[in-house]
Design an enzyme around this catalytic site. Structure first.
Site, mmCIF file in Angstrom:
data_model
loop_
_atom_site.group_PDB
_atom_site.id
_atom_site.type_symbol
_atom_site.label_atom_id
_atom_site.label_comp_id
_atom_site.label_asym_id
_atom_site.label_seq_id
_atom_site.Cartn_x
_atom_site.Cartn_y
_atom_site.Cartn_z
ATOM 1 N N ASP A 1 -42.760 -3.418 20.613
ATOM 2 C CA ASP A 1 -41.891 -4.745 20.547
ATOM 3 C C ASP A 1 -41.032 -4.924 19.425
ATOM 4 O O ASP A 1 -40.065 -5.542 19.446
ATOM 5 C CB ASP A 1 -43.110 -5.931 20.566
ATOM 6 C CG ASP A 1 -44.009 -6.099 21.721
ATOM 7 O OD1 ASP A 1 -43.568 -5.369 22.509
ATOM 8 O OD2 ASP A 1 -44.941 -6.483 21.420
ATOM 9 N N ASP B 1 -51.887 -5.294 21.413
ATOM 10 C CA ASP B 1 -50.773 -6.002 20.267
ATOM 11 C C ASP B 1 -51.825 -6.265 19.208
ATOM 12 O O ASP B 1 -52.838 -6.381 19.147
ATOM 13 C CB ASP B 1 -50.319 -7.388 21.033
ATOM 14 C CG ASP B 1 -49.301 -7.634 21.982
ATOM 15 O OD1 ASP B 1 -48.544 -6.602 21.885
ATOM 16 O OD2 ASP B 1 -49.342 -8.277 22.747
#
Length: 166
Positions: free
Chosen positions: A138, A124
């Site tokens: 995402d 991330d």
């Protein structure tokens, strides 16, 4: 009138494949670039958004981070495969926004499964400070769900109720 059966157009499935493959490729290209640029704790401040490297061993919002990686891979892989099969089967009868939304959901999910397969965690790098840190995959998932929701609302509004005869 008899004749040869009419074949369904391949365009909806082609749209599904092109969108899914394109988004998946972008996510898989960006992740290693982000890992490289943000290595060593480097943070890029872009104002509203920071680029900051973190890893998620769980799924959304780190849920399930205590579960074994093979179990997470199996479950997320099966869910992703299910989305892919549903998208493929429904594409010929779906509108283009629905097909594109399903393609984005599949691409985002598949990118995260592939990322987790490589090292047991998802990379991330988008950090807002007020929301969980997330990645491009995402974003594809979220945008795909939003597009699917909008398509469903639009389709429901344009459908005319069928009259029933007693």
């Amino acid at each position: 009138m008899t004749g040869t059966p009419v074949s369904r157009p391949r365009r909806p499935r082609r749209l599904l494949l092109v969108v899914a493959a394109g988004l998946l490729a972008v996510a898989l290209i960006i992740d290693p670039i982000a890992r490289h640029i943000l290595a060593g704790g480097r943070i890029l401040d872009l104002g509203v958004l920071e680029l900051r490297l973190t890893y998620n061993t769980g799924v959304a919002f780190s849920m399930g981070s205590q579960l074994p990686t093979p179990l997470l891979l199996a479950v997320t892989g099966l869910i992703t495969a299910g989305v892919g099969v549903y998208a493929w089967r429904s594409a010929p009868t779906s509108t283009w926004p629905t097909t594109a939304g399903l393609a984005a959901i599949f691409a985002g999910a598949a990118a995260n499964v592939i990322d987790r397969t490589l090292d047991g965690k998802v990379t991330d790098y988008f950090h807002t400070g007020w929301f969980a840190t997330f990645n491009l995959a995402d974003t594809f998932l979220t945008c795909g769900v939003a597009l699917l929701f909008i398509a469903m609302l639009t389709e429901a509004r344009t459908e005319t109720p069928k009259e029933t005869t007693p």
